[in-house]
Design a protein around this motif. Structure first.
Motif, PDB file in Angstrom:
ATOM      1  N   ARG A   2     -37.724  20.502 -30.440  1.00  0.00           N
ATOM      2  CA  ARG A   2     -38.621  19.540 -29.730  1.00  0.00           C
ATOM      3  C   ARG A   2     -37.727  18.513 -29.060  1.00  0.00           C
ATOM      4  NH1 ARG A   2     -43.844  18.891 -32.136  1.00  0.00           N
ATOM      5  NH2 ARG A   2     -43.866  16.681 -31.626  1.00  0.00           N
ATOM      6  N   THR A   3     -37.910  18.350 -27.814  1.00  0.00           N
ATOM      7  CA  THR A   3     -37.081  17.322 -27.163  1.00  0.00           C
ATOM      8  C   THR A   3     -37.554  15.940 -27.605  1.00  0.00           C
ATOM      9  OG1 THR A   3     -38.450  17.332 -25.222  1.00  0.00           O
ATOM     10  CG2 THR A   3     -36.461  18.711 -25.127  1.00  0.00           C
ATOM     11  N   GLU A   4     -36.753  14.982 -27.237  1.00  0.00           N
ATOM     12  CA  GLU A   4     -36.909  13.628 -27.799  1.00  0.00           C
ATOM     13  C   GLU A   4     -38.292  12.974 -27.601  1.00  0.00           C
ATOM     14  OE1 GLU A   4     -34.318   9.761 -27.123  1.00  0.00           O
ATOM     15  OE2 GLU A   4     -33.101  11.627 -27.142  1.00  0.00           O
ATOM     16  N   ARG A   5     -38.825  13.034 -26.417  1.00  0.00           N
ATOM     17  CA  ARG A   5     -40.059  12.260 -26.113  1.00  0.00           C
ATOM     18  C   ARG A   5     -41.356  13.032 -26.366  1.00  0.00           C
ATOM     19  NH1 ARG A   5     -39.706  10.270 -20.279  1.00  0.00           N
ATOM     20  NH2 ARG A   5     -38.423  12.127 -19.893  1.00  0.00           N
ATOM     21  N   THR A   6     -41.205  14.163 -27.161  1.00  0.00           N
ATOM     22  CA  THR A   6     -42.404  14.994 -27.372  1.00  0.00           C
ATOM     23  C   THR A   6     -43.457  14.215 -28.154  1.00  0.00           C
ATOM     24  OG1 THR A   6     -40.983  16.907 -27.482  1.00  0.00           O
ATOM     25  CG2 THR A   6     -43.235  17.199 -28.270  1.00  0.00           C
ATOM     26  N   PRO A   7     -44.689  14.091 -27.615  1.00  0.00           N
ATOM     27  CA  PRO A   7     -45.743  13.384 -28.349  1.00  0.00           C
ATOM     28  C   PRO A   7     -46.074  14.144 -29.631  1.00  0.00           C
ATOM     29  CG  PRO A   7     -46.375  13.768 -26.058  1.00  0.00           C
ATOM     30  CD  PRO A   7     -45.148  14.573 -26.318  1.00  0.00           C
TER      31      PRO A   7
END
Ligand code: GDG
Length: 719
Positions: free
Chosen positions: A74-79
Motif C-alpha cells: 500500500r503506498t503511503e497516502r492510501t486511505p
C-alpha cells in the motif's frame, strides 16, 4: 439557480469518465514493470517505483493485492477505507467513495501473467479537484447568468426608454399644439397607453379651461399669451364702424384727437393694444384724412403707438344709408325694446350691403396671412361675414353683437331677416352679452332658417359650417388706465363740487352716456321730480349731474330726444330750483374726455344707470372700477346686461318712475357700511370679469375651433 444540480451531475460524470480512462492508460504503462517487480519479490524497488508514480497530484495511492485478498503493498497516502478485501472474500469496492477528506475514485485491474503470480492493482484517484472545478463552474455559471440577466434587463430598459421618449415627443407635440382634446376622442393610434395619456391630458385641459374661466388675474399679458400660445401668434384684426381715435379740426382749424364715447371702443381698445393687431374702422373725423399715410394708416395711440388703425372712407350717401339709415334707424331700434319704431328703407339696405362689401375688401387688403382672426363688431356689419369668407376662406371670424337680440317675433319684422341671419351664421363664433340674448338668437334662427340647431352645445350647423353661439359678457380694463392720472377721491369730490357749484350738504348723483333714447335720461329726470315731490325735505339736498354726449345727432329721433331732454331738464329745474343757489338737474350736453368722466365717477355719491334696454352698459362697471374708496351707490336697470353680474347694485325697473325715485332715496340714506359691502363685492366681480377675460375666453374658443378645423382638414386630406 434551478440549473445547478444538472450542471453538477454532468460535470461529475464527465470527470469520472476522464479519471477512469486515465487510470486505464496508467495501468497499461505500469503493467510490465510492476509485473516484473512483483515477480522479483523486491519490495523495496517495487515501493520506490510505485512512490514515484504516486507523485502525480491526482493519483493518491496504489494498492497491490493478491487474488486471495492479501495486501502485497500500500503506498503511503492510501486511505484506510481502501483495502484489498471487502469482507468474506468479496472483491474490493470500486467507483467513487465519499471519504471524510473528500471523494476518491477507485479503479481495479487484475493481472494473470504467464509464469508470473496473479495480482490485483487498485488505483486510487483524488477527486477533490472535481469539487473545486464544480465550484468554479458553478460560480462561472452564476456570474454568466447574472450578467445575461443584467444585459437583457438593460436591453429592455433601453427599448422601453426609447419607446417612452417617442411617446413623450408625441405628447409634447400634442401639448404644444394642444391637439389632445380632439385626439382623445378617438384612439386613432395603435398605442392604447398613449391614447389613455391623451385622454387624461384632455381632462386636465378641460379642468384648466374651467380654472381659466374662474381665474382672477386676466391681464394684457395673459391675453398676449393666449394669442401667442393658443393662436400661434395669428394676426388679430378688429372691424368696427366707430374708430378708437377720431381727428377733428378745432376752432383754429388744427386736427385734435378725441376718444369717442363708445362702449365698444372702451372694451376693444385694450385688446388690440395687447395683441398689436390692426383695427379697421370708418374714418369719420373732420381731420381724419389729414393725418393718415398713403395707405390710410395711422399708428395709435398717438403718444404711445401700439397698433395700426386703417381708416375706411365713406361717401355722405353711404354714411347716410348704411350708418344713419339701416344701422341706427333700422337695426338699433329693432334690437332695443325702447318702443321706438324701426325704419326699414330698401335704399338704406342697399347702401348697408355696399359698405359691408367695401369693408370686406379692406379686410383682405390688411390681412398679412390667409388665416387671420377677425373680430367684427356689432350690428353695422351683419352682411360682412360671407363676403370676408370669399376673400379669406381660412379666416376665423368672430362677430360680437354689442346690443341685445330681440325675440323671434320682434326680429321677424325686418324685411331682410333671412339674408342677415344667413350671413351671421357663417361666423365661427357669434357672441352676445347674455345667455338670454343667445337663446333669443337661436329661437330666431329656428324660426326663419332651415338648419340644424344643437341647443345643448349652442351651435348652428348650416351647409356643413358650424357656428358657435355663446355669451361673453363684455367688460372694462382693470384697473382703468385713467385712474393713475387722478388724485384721491376726496380731491376729485372737492374739484367737481367747486366746478359745478354744488354745496357740501348736497347728495350728488351722476348720469353719463351717449345721448340715446335707450339710456332712459328723460325717465331719470322724471324720477328725480317724483322724488322731490314726495320728499320736499330733499329739495336743495340732492342734485343730478347728467353728461349726455351727443350721438347720431343727424337723425330726427335723436334731435327730438335732445330737444325733449333739454325741455324736461328745464321744466324740472324750473319747478324746484332755489333762486340760483341750487338746481336739481345739471345737464352737460357735451362730449367729455375720459379723464373727466372718471373724475366724475370718483366725485359723486351715486351713479344712476336706468337704461330702458342695454346689451351690457359699461358706465355701471366703470363707476365701480373708479371707486377704490369702496364708496358710492350704483342704481342699475334690470334691463341692462350688467345687472346679471352686479346684483349688489340697487336694481330698478326704469319704466317705474316711483321705483327709480325710491332707489335714489335709498342711495342717499344708505349707511357707509352697506355702501362699502355692496361696492367691494361689485369691485371683485368687475376685477375678475374684466375685458381681458372677455377677449381671452373668445380667443381661446377661436383657437379651439381653429385646431378642430385643421384636424378635420387633415383627416379629409388623408381620406
Ligand atoms: C354699446 C351697447 C354695451 C359716455 N359719455 C362719454 C363717454 N362715455 C363712455 C362711457 C362708456 C361708453 O361711453 C358707453 O358705454 P355703454 O356700454 O354704456 O354704452 P354704448 O355706447 O351704447 O355701447 C352697450 C357696449 O356697446 C359694449 O358692448 O355695453 O350695451 O349699447 O365707456 O365712459 N366717454 C367719453 N366722453 C363722454 O362724454 N370719452
Amino acid at each position: 439557480m434551478f440549473g445547478l444540480p444538472i450542471v453538477d451531475r454532468l460535470l461529475t460524470e464527465w470527470f469520472r469518465a476522464d479519471v477512469e480512462s486515465r487510470a486505464q492508460l496508467l495501468m497499461h504503462s505500469m503493467e510490465e514493470p510492476v509485473t516484473e517487480l512483483v515477480a522479483s519479490g523486491d519490495q523495496a524497488r517495487l515501493r520506490g517505483y510505485l512512490a514515484r508514480i504516486t507523485d502525480d497530484q491526482r493519483l493518491l495511492a496504489i494498492v497491490l493485492c493478491r487474488p486471495d485478498g492479501v495486501t502485497i503493498l500500500r503506498t503511503e497516502r492510501t486511505p484506510t477505507a481502501v483495502s484489498c478485501q471487502a469482507g468474506q472474500g468479496a472483491p474490493p469496492p470500486t467507483g467513487i467513495l465519499q471519504l471524510p477528506g473528500g471523494s476518491v475514485q477507485v479503479s481495479r485491474f487484475d493481472f494473470h501473467g504467464d509464469g508470473t503470480p496473479a495480482f490485483r492493482v487498485l488505483l486510487v484517484h483524488d477527486l477533490s479537484f472535481v469539487d473545486r472545478r464544480q465550484r468554479t463552474a458553478r460560480d462561472a455559471l452564476v456570474i454568466f447568468v447574472t450578467l445575461a440577466v443584467l444585459l437583457i434587463g438593460l436591453l429592455i430598459v433601453l427599448t422601453g426608454w426609447l419607446q417612452l421618449r417617442r411617446w413623450v415627443t408625441v405628447l409634447i407635440g400634442d401639448i404644444r399644439g394642444k391637439r389632445f382634446l380632439d385626439d382623445a376622442r378617438s384612439p386613432r393610434e395603435s398605442l392604447p397607453i398613449l391614447w389613455q395619456v391623451r385622454k387624461a391630458l384632455a381632462e386636465v385641459e378641460e379642468k384648466q379651461r374651467l380654472e381659466i374661466d374662474f381665474r382672477e388675474n386676466w391681464t394684457p399679458q395673459a391675453l398676449q399669451q393666449v394669442v401667442r400660445d393658443y393662436l400661434q401668434s395669428a394676426q388679430v384684426m378688429i372691424v368696427s364702424n366707430r374708430e378708437p381715435y377720431v381727428h377733428n379740426r378745432n376752432a383754429e382749424g388744427q386736427p385734435v384727437v378725441q376718444v369717442p364715447a363708445s362702449g365698444m371702443v372702451t372694451a376693444l381698445e385694450p385688446i388690440v393694444r395687447a395683441c398689436a393687431g390692426v383695427w379697421i374702422a370708418h374714418g369719420s373725423g373732420t381731420a381724419d384724412r389729414e393725418v393718415v399715410d398713403r395707405f390710410d394708416h395711422i399708428q395709435v395711440p398717438i403718444d404711445d403707438p401700439a397698433y395700426r388703425l386703417r381708416r375706411v372712407w365713406l361717401s355722405k350717401e353711404q354714411e347716410d344709408g348704411y350708418y344713419y339709415g339701416f344701422s341706427n334707424e333700422g337695426m338699433w331700434p329693432l334690437c332695443h325694446l325702447a318702443y321706438v319704431r324701426p325704419e326699414f328703407r330698401a335704399e338704406d339696405f342697399r347702401l348697408y350691403a355696399e359698405v359691408n362689401a367695401k369693408f370686406a375688401a379692406v379686410c383682405a387688403e390688411e390681412a398679412s396671412t390667409d388665416s387671420p382672426v377677425i373680430l367684427i363688431q356689432d350690428y353695422h356689419f351683419a352682411l360682412l361675414l360671407q363676403l370676408i369668407r370669399k376673400h379669406l376662406p381660412k379666416a376665423t371670424i368672430i362677430l360680437f353683437w354689442h346690443i341685445p337680440w330681440p325675440n323671434a317675433e320682434t326680429f321677424g319684422v325686418c324685411p331682410w331677416k333671412t339674408q342677415l341671419l344667413l350671413h351671421m351664421l357663417s361666423a365661427d363664433i357669434l357672441g352676445f352679452h347674455t345667455r338670454y340674448h343667445c337663446q333669443n338668437f337661436l329661437e330666431t334662427v329656428d324660426r326663419f332658417v332651415e338648419c340644424q340647431i344643437d341647443h345643448e352645445q349652442m351651435t348652428v350647423t348650416l351647409q356643413g359650417h358650424v357656428c358657435r353661439v355663446a355669451p361673453y359678457p363684455i367688460s372694462i380694463e382693470w384697473p382703468p388706465r385713467w385712474l393713475s392720472q387722478l388724485p384721491a377721491v376726496e380731491a376729485c369730490r372737492r374739484a367737481v363740487r367747486e366746478r359745478y357749484g354744488i354745496g357740501d350738504g348736497v347728495s350728488l348723483g351722476l348720469g353719463v352716456e351717449r345721448w340715446d333714447f335707450t339710456k332712459g335720461i328723460i325717465e331719470r329726470f322724471q324720477a328725480l321730480e317724483s322724488l322731490l315731490d314726495a320728499n320736499p325735505k330733499l329739495r336743495g339736498k340732492i342734485t343730478l349731474l347728467q353728461i349726455a354726449a351727443p350721438s347720431r345727432s343727424r337723425l330726427p329721433a335723436y334731435q327730438e330726444l335732445q330737444r325733449h331732454t333739454l325741455a324736461e331738464a328745464d321744466r324740472v329745474n324750473a319747478r324746484f330750483a332755489d333762486r340760483g343757489t341750487w338746481q336739481p338737474i345739471i345737464l352737460i350736453g357735451e362730449h367729455q374726455e375720459p379723464l373727466q368722466v372718471f373724475e366724475l365717477y370718483r366725485a359723486v355719491d351715486f351713479c344712476l344707470v336706468n337704461s330702458l334696454h342695454d346689451g351690457m352698459n359699461l358706465v355701471a362697471k366703470e363707476f365701480v372700477a373708479a371707486r377704490d374708496d369702496e364708496d358710492g351707490v350704483l342704481i342699475l336697470s334690470t334691463f341692462a346686461g350688467a345687472s346679471r353680474e352686479l346684483p349688489e347694485a340697487v336694481l330698478i325697473n326704469p319704466y317705474d318712475v316711483s321705483e327709480t325715485a325710491e332707489a335714489m332715496l335709498t342711495a342717499v340714506k344708505m349707511g357707509r357700511e352697506e355702501r362699502r359691502d355692496r361696492m367691494s363685492l361689485m369691485r371683485r366681480t368687475v376685477k375678475e370679469n374684466n375685458v381681458y377675460r372677455w377677449a381671452g375666453r373668445m380667443l381661446m374658443d377661436a383657437a379651439r375651433i381653429r385646431q378642430r378645423q385643421s384636424l378635420s382638414a387633415r383627416a379629409y386630406r388623408v381620406a
